[in-house]
Design a protein around this motif. Structure first.
Motif, mmCIF file in Angstrom:
data_model
loop_
_atom_site.group_PDB
_atom_site.id
_atom_site.type_symbol
_atom_site.label_atom_id
_atom_site.label_comp_id
_atom_site.label_asym_id
_atom_site.label_seq_id
_atom_site.Cartn_x
_atom_site.Cartn_y
_atom_site.Cartn_z
ATOM 1 N N ASP A 63 0.831 -1.116 0.082
ATOM 2 C CA ASP A 63 0.002 -0.128 -0.203
ATOM 3 C C ASP A 63 0.650 1.272 0.179
ATOM 4 O OD1 ASP A 63 -2.813 -0.879 0.025
ATOM 5 O OD2 ASP A 63 -1.880 -2.305 1.575
ATOM 6 N N THR A 64 0.208 2.205 0.045
ATOM 7 C CA THR A 64 0.927 3.734 0.107
ATOM 8 C C THR A 64 1.910 3.911 1.369
ATOM 9 O OG1 THR A 64 -0.870 4.729 1.140
ATOM 10 C CG2 THR A 64 -1.001 4.739 -1.505
ATOM 11 N N THR A 65 2.874 4.824 1.021
ATOM 12 C CA THR A 65 3.905 5.098 2.206
ATOM 13 C C THR A 65 2.946 5.444 3.376
ATOM 14 O OG1 THR A 65 5.588 5.341 0.665
ATOM 15 C CG2 THR A 65 5.756 6.369 2.718
ATOM 16 N N ILE A 66 3.356 5.097 4.544
ATOM 17 C CA ILE A 66 2.811 5.778 5.680
ATOM 18 C C ILE A 66 3.836 5.757 6.964
ATOM 19 C CG2 ILE A 66 0.604 4.343 5.387
ATOM 20 C CD1 ILE A 66 1.620 2.448 7.611
ATOM 21 N N THR A 67 3.551 6.785 7.583
ATOM 22 C CA THR A 67 4.398 7.439 8.750
ATOM 23 C C THR A 67 3.484 7.838 9.975
ATOM 24 O OG1 THR A 67 4.044 9.729 8.180
ATOM 25 C CG2 THR A 67 5.801 8.365 7.177
ATOM 26 N N GLY A 68 4.102 7.337 11.196
ATOM 27 C CA GLY A 68 3.633 7.502 12.343
ATOM 28 C C GLY A 68 2.066 6.752 12.622
ATOM 29 N N ALA A 69 2.179 5.708 12.220
ATOM 30 C CA ALA A 69 0.932 4.804 12.129
ATOM 31 C C ALA A 69 0.837 3.945 13.328
ATOM 32 C CB ALA A 69 0.610 3.849 10.676
ATOM 33 N N ALA A 70 -0.384 3.664 13.880
ATOM 34 C CA ALA A 70 -0.324 2.668 15.051
ATOM 35 C C ALA A 70 -0.511 1.293 14.303
ATOM 36 C CB ALA A 70 -1.646 3.031 15.783
ATOM 37 N N TYR A 71 0.031 0.282 15.358
ATOM 38 C CA TYR A 71 0.287 -1.024 14.712
ATOM 39 C C TYR A 71 0.223 -2.060 15.873
ATOM 40 C CZ TYR A 71 4.476 -1.019 16.847
ATOM 41 O OH TYR A 71 5.644 -1.145 17.819
ATOM 42 N N LYS A 72 0.338 -3.240 15.447
ATOM 43 C CA LYS A 72 0.769 -4.322 16.540
ATOM 44 C C LYS A 72 1.434 -5.544 15.849
ATOM 45 C CE LYS A 72 -3.716 -7.023 15.548
ATOM 46 N NZ LYS A 72 -4.855 -7.600 16.198
ATOM 47 N N ILE A 73 2.242 -6.019 16.642
ATOM 48 C CA ILE A 73 2.888 -7.341 16.369
ATOM 49 C C ILE A 73 2.298 -8.433 17.260
ATOM 50 C CG2 ILE A 73 5.355 -8.185 16.469
ATOM 51 C CD1 ILE A 73 6.395 -5.408 15.890
ATOM 52 N N PHE A 74 2.066 -9.353 16.547
ATOM 53 C CA PHE A 74 1.070 -10.328 16.948
ATOM 54 C C PHE A 74 1.630 -11.748 16.461
ATOM 55 C CE2 PHE A 74 -1.100 -9.323 13.668
ATOM 56 C CZ PHE A 74 -1.474 -10.267 12.806
ATOM 57 N N GLN A 75 1.243 -12.795 17.331
ATOM 58 C CA GLN A 75 1.530 -14.221 16.754
ATOM 59 C C GLN A 75 0.140 -14.758 16.175
ATOM 60 O OE1 GLN A 75 2.567 -15.915 20.851
ATOM 61 N NE2 GLN A 75 4.186 -16.980 19.712
ATOM 62 N N SER A 76 0.328 -15.636 15.156
ATOM 63 C CA SER A 76 -0.725 -15.986 14.542
ATOM 64 C C SER A 76 -0.204 -17.728 14.086
ATOM 65 C CB SER A 76 -0.987 -15.367 13.302
ATOM 66 O OG SER A 76 -1.979 -16.098 12.624
ATOM 67 N N PRO A 77 -1.278 -18.555 14.250
ATOM 68 C CA PRO A 77 -0.934 -20.149 13.849
ATOM 69 C C PRO A 77 -0.752 -20.151 12.365
ATOM 70 C CG PRO A 77 -3.127 -20.017 14.306
ATOM 71 C CD PRO A 77 -2.685 -18.772 14.613
ATOM 72 N N GLU A 78 0.336 -20.756 11.926
ATOM 73 C CA GLU A 78 0.638 -21.006 10.379
ATOM 74 C C GLU A 78 -0.400 -21.743 9.734
ATOM 75 O OE1 GLU A 78 3.146 -19.701 8.690
ATOM 76 O OE2 GLU A 78 4.352 -18.934 10.086
ATOM 77 N N ILE A 79 -1.045 -22.486 10.370
ATOM 78 C CA ILE A 79 -2.163 -23.396 9.713
ATOM 79 C C ILE A 79 -3.311 -22.381 9.263
ATOM 80 C CG2 ILE A 79 -3.529 -23.957 11.804
ATOM 81 C CD1 ILE A 79 -3.934 -26.695 10.581
ATOM 82 N N PRO A 80 -3.796 -22.557 7.996
ATOM 83 C CA PRO A 80 -4.770 -21.809 7.500
ATOM 84 C C PRO A 80 -6.113 -21.869 8.301
ATOM 85 C CG PRO A 80 -3.863 -22.849 5.608
ATOM 86 C CD PRO A 80 -3.270 -23.395 7.014
ATOM 87 N N GLU A 81 -6.914 -20.660 8.324
ATOM 88 C CA GLU A 81 -8.030 -20.545 8.960
ATOM 89 C C GLU A 81 -9.004 -21.829 9.142
ATOM 90 O OE1 GLU A 81 -11.889 -17.462 10.288
ATOM 91 O OE2 GLU A 81 -10.204 -17.091 8.657
ATOM 92 N N GLU A 82 -9.080 -22.359 7.801
ATOM 93 C CA GLU A 82 -10.106 -23.665 7.808
ATOM 94 C C GLU A 82 -9.594 -24.794 8.326
ATOM 95 O OE1 GLU A 82 -8.139 -23.009 3.627
ATOM 96 O OE2 GLU A 82 -8.575 -21.947 5.229
ATOM 97 N N GLY A 83 -8.326 -24.549 8.905
ATOM 98 C CA GLY A 83 -7.697 -26.006 9.414
ATOM 99 C C GLY A 83 -7.493 -25.815 10.845
#
Length: 237
Positions: free
Chosen positions: A131-151
């Protein structure tokens, strides 16, 4: 040497104890493997020091890390570098996901996997920021299972198998649920990766995603339309 020994899974402590109660010649070849919480057992137990090539899949690490949201970030379109302001990024974040949570900027809500840690104010993504360049943006760093959602539902079968194999010490039920975890069918004991006859369970899910990669672009080839159909014969020129 070059001899391969396919190992049969042992699914309960009771079965493992039964095997180890048998007197085995020291020259016997390995036949069984018992996955435990933090290690695995091979039976017959090797009587010396050997080099073993063991093929396996890593299980994903437990989802125990809280989301990290300190400071803000900047990302330039078409690059993989995340620059933080007021952040204290750490090495453990490699392999986790980053998502912009500022709903006023483009690209919010889409997770990008973190490839590596550079410094407390710099991370590298596996893919370019689309996406377009952004600055000063709120964010989160998080864990997520590698297995796809349907799995995700498959995980329940694996947990149930572990429950019967350990707490209940019921090899019959443990085997049934373990089969369901791998194949989607409690009666099917196949463990053959790539077996196209398996449509359910973990192996079926792996087959479904076998041709996927990390590219975010789709290459499409134009195809010539066959105008031979009588339905379209009067309208196509």
């Amino acid at each position: 040497g070059s001899v391969s020994y396919p190992l049969t899974f042992v699914n309960s402590q009771r079965q493992w104890d039964f095997l180890n109660a048998i007197q085995i010649q020291t020259s016997a070849t390995p036949e069984f493997i018992f996955p435990r919480n933090t290690d695995f057992g091979i039976f017959p137990i090797p009587q010396g020091v050997y080099t073993i090539t063991f093929n396996y899949h890593f299980r994903e690490r437990d989802l125990l890390i809280d989301d990290y949201t300190t400071g803000s970030i900047a990302i330039t379109n078409g690059t993989t570098t995340i620059t933080g302001t007021g952040t204290t990024f750490a090495a453990y974040m490699a392999g986790m996901y980053l998502e912009v949570t500022d709903t006023t900027v483009a690209g919010w809500g889409y997770p990008y996997k973190i490839a590596s840690f550079s410094s407390t104010t710099s991370l590298t993504l596996e893919q370019n920021w689309q996406d377009t360049t952004i600055t000063g943006a709120a964010y989160k760093i998080f864990q997520s299972p590698e297995i796809p959602e349907e799995g995700h539902i498959i995980l329940l079968d694996g947990v149930t198998a572990d429950y019967y194999a350990s707490n209940r010490d019921d090899i019959t039920e443990a085997t049934w649920w373990n089969n369901k975890f791998f194949t989607g069918d409690g009666q099917n004991s196949s463990r053959r990766e790539g077996d196209q006859s398996l449509k359910g369970g973990l192996i079926g899910l792996m087959n479904f995603y076998a041709d996927r990669n990390k590219e975010v672009l789709i290459n499409r080839r134009p195809r010539q339309v066959n105008g031979g159909s009588k339905i379209w014969a009067t309208t196509l020129s």
